[in-house]
Design an enzyme around this catalytic site. Sequence first.
Site, PDB file in Angstrom:
ATOM      1  N   GLU A   1       8.659  -8.085  39.788  1.00 34.67           N
ATOM      2  CA  GLU A   1       7.825  -7.731  40.946  1.00 34.67           C
ATOM      3  C   GLU A   1       6.394  -7.449  40.505  1.00 34.67           C
ATOM      4  O   GLU A   1       6.106  -7.423  39.298  1.00 34.67           O
ATOM      5  CB  GLU A   1       8.377  -6.441  41.595  1.00 34.67           C
ATOM      6  CG  GLU A   1       9.181  -6.658  42.861  1.00 34.67           C
ATOM      7  CD  GLU A   1       8.315  -6.891  44.087  1.00 34.67           C
ATOM      8  OE1 GLU A   1       7.080  -7.042  43.949  1.00 34.67           O
ATOM      9  OE2 GLU A   1       8.877  -6.944  45.197  1.00 34.67           O
TER      10      GLU A   1
ATOM     11  N   ASN B   1       6.818   2.177  45.312  1.00 31.52           N
ATOM     12  CA  ASN B   1       7.063   0.742  45.406  1.00 31.52           C
ATOM     13  C   ASN B   1       5.747   0.005  45.143  1.00 31.52           C
ATOM     14  O   ASN B   1       4.969   0.421  44.292  1.00 31.52           O
ATOM     15  CB  ASN B   1       7.720   0.403  46.759  1.00 31.52           C
ATOM     16  CG  ASN B   1       8.432  -0.936  46.713  1.00 31.52           C
ATOM     17  OD1 ASN B   1       9.077  -1.250  45.715  1.00 31.52           O
ATOM     18  ND2 ASN B   1       8.299  -1.733  47.754  1.00 31.52           N
TER      19      ASN B   1
ATOM     20  N   GLU C   1      17.215   2.641  47.491  1.00 32.33           N
ATOM     21  CA  GLU C   1      18.169   1.684  48.050  1.00 32.33           C
ATOM     22  C   GLU C   1      19.550   2.311  48.165  1.00 32.33           C
ATOM     23  O   GLU C   1      19.927   3.134  47.340  1.00 32.33           O
ATOM     24  CB  GLU C   1      18.299   0.451  47.156  1.00 32.33           C
ATOM     25  CG  GLU C   1      17.211  -0.551  47.342  1.00 32.33           C
ATOM     26  CD  GLU C   1      16.042  -0.337  46.382  1.00 32.33           C
ATOM     27  OE1 GLU C   1      15.394  -1.323  46.067  1.00 32.33           O
ATOM     28  OE2 GLU C   1      15.795   0.813  45.961  1.00 32.33           O
TER      29      GLU C   1
ATOM     30  N   ASN D   1       5.246  -2.443  51.175  1.00 29.54           N
ATOM     31  CA  ASN D   1       5.159  -3.590  50.291  1.00 29.54           C
ATOM     32  C   ASN D   1       3.757  -4.194  50.263  1.00 29.54           C
ATOM     33  O   ASN D   1       2.803  -3.491  49.959  1.00 29.54           O
ATOM     34  CB  ASN D   1       6.246  -4.621  50.647  1.00 29.54           C
ATOM     35  CG  ASN D   1       7.397  -4.558  49.651  1.00 29.54           C
ATOM     36  OD1 ASN D   1       7.157  -4.449  48.454  1.00 29.54           O
ATOM     37  ND2 ASN D   1       8.614  -4.600  50.123  1.00 29.54           N
TER      38      ASN D   1
ATOM     39  N   ASP E   1       7.533  -9.645  51.701  1.00 33.92           N
ATOM     40  CA  ASP E   1       7.540  -8.699  50.573  1.00 33.92           C
ATOM     41  C   ASP E   1       6.113  -8.579  50.018  1.00 33.92           C
ATOM     42  O   ASP E   1       5.211  -8.133  50.719  1.00 33.92           O
ATOM     43  CB  ASP E   1       8.565  -9.193  49.544  1.00 33.92           C
ATOM     44  CG  ASP E   1       8.935  -8.164  48.501  1.00 33.92           C
ATOM     45  OD1 ASP E   1       8.146  -7.234  48.273  1.00 33.92           O
ATOM     46  OD2 ASP E   1       9.998  -8.293  47.871  1.00 33.92           O
TER      47      ASP E   1
END
Length: 345
Positions: free
Chosen positions: A45, A139, A157, A194, A246
Site C-alpha cells: 500500500e 491508514n 478490521e 483512504n 482505495d
Amino acid sequence: MKSVPYIFVCSVFLLSAKTPLFVSNIPQAHRVTVEKVTDSYGLSEGPQWDHRTQKLFFVDIYNQYIRRLDPATGVVTSAYVDHGPVSVVVTVSGTTDKLVAGSGKDLILVSWDGEQNEKNVTFKVLTSIEPSSSDTRTNDGKVDLSGRFWLGTMANELNGRTGDWGNAPKLGSLYRINETLQSEKEITPVTISNGLAWNIKDDTFYYIDSPTYQVAAYDYNSNEGTMSNKRIVFDLRKTNMTGIPDGMTIDKSGNLWIAVNGESHVILVNPKTQDLLKMVEIPAVSVTSVAFGGPLLDILYVTTSGYNLTAEERKKTPDAGSVFAVKNLGICGVPGNSFKCNSCD
Ligand SMILES: *[C@@H]1O[C@H](CO)[C@@H](O)[C@H](O)[C@H]1NC(C)=O
Ligand SMILES: *[C@@H]1O[C@H](CO)[C@@H](O)[C@H](O)[C@H]1NC(C)=O
Ligand SMILES: *[C@@H]1O[C@H](CO)[C@@H](O)[C@H](O)[C@H]1NC(C)=O
Ligand SMILES: *[C@@H]1O[C@H](CO)[C@@H](O)[C@H](O)[C@H]1NC(C)=O
C-alpha cells in the site's frame, strides 16, 4: 518551489511528444504497458515517489514493513517496524535518512536511509494520533504542498481480510498534522480513510472514505489547511463496477487515478464531469493504491494486496501483493511533498 522543475520537465516531455521531430519517440496512447516490478508481498500500500532519490517507497501493512524499490536496479530493500501495522510512509523535508510513518495508532519517526534491509529498524513515537482506548489504527496519508501531513484512521478490521469491508463504521477520522506535530481532526467521522489528492492550484481536495464508494471534493484553504463545501464528484455505484475506491492520485490535467480495491483495475475519473475516462487492468487481484513516479513522473506505480489469500486464491493470482509499473499513459503526475517537521532530525 521544489515542484517547478518537475512540472517543467513534464511539460517539455508532453510538448515534444507532439513535435514531429520526435515522432519515433511518441508513446503510443494505446501501447500502455503494465509490468510487475517487485516480488509479491502482503498488503502492499501507500506508494510514494521520492523525487530526491528517484526511489519508490511503499508499505506492507500487516507484515509491518516499509519497503523501497530502486527502479534503476529492481532491488527492493525492507525495514521491519516493531510497532504494529505500518499504514503509510512519507519522506521528511531536509533529511535523507528519516521517514515518518503511520504505525498502529501512532505517528513514528523511522531512521532508515533505505540502502540496506533492517530486521528491526530504529524508530521513535512522535505522537499518538488516536486514543489508546479506540479500536482504530492509522491508514492512508499524504503531505500537502505546505508540508502538512494528512493522516487518516479506520476501525481495526474484523478479520483483516481485503474484500470484506466489514469494519465497524464511522470510528475513523482524517487528521492534519503540522510541523510542531500537533494534530487536528479535519474530517470526521469516516469509516476507512483512504485516497487523498490536491489539485495543482491547491484549492481543491479530493478524498475517499472507501465504504461510501464515493470520491468527495472539498474547497481547500491552503493557508489554513481547512476544508469546506463537500460535494461528491464520483460514485462507483453509478457504474457497473464492483469493489471500493482505495488509494488515489492526481495527474497534471487534474484527473484522478483511483485504485479499485477488491478488483484488478485502476480507473481514471474526471472529477469535473464525473466521467469515467479509462480503466487500466492490473494482472493481480485487489489493487490498493497508485502514485506517479519516474524521472518524468510519467510512470504510474500501482500497489496490490496479496494478504491472507487462500492457497487456491493464490494460485489464481500469483502476483497479488506486487507493485506494478504502468507506462506509456501519455500523462504525468504531480510531485509528492515531504513532511515539514521541526523535530524530526
Ligand atoms: C526490536 O528492537 C527493540 C528495541 O531494541 C526490542 O525491544 C524488540 O524486541 C526488537 N524486536 C524484534 C522483533 O527483534
Ligand atoms: C484470513 O481469512 C480467513 C477467511 O478466509 C479469515 O477467517 C481469517 O480471519 C483471516 N485472517 C487474518 C489474519 O486476517
Ligand atoms: C500546529 O497546530 C496546533 C493545533 O492546531 C496549533 O495550535 C499550532 O499553532 C500549530 N503550529 C504551527 C506552527 O502552525
Ligand atoms: C449497467 O448494467 C445495466 C444492466 O446490464 C445496463 O442497463 C446499464 O447500462 C449499465 N450501466 C453502465 C453505466 O454501464
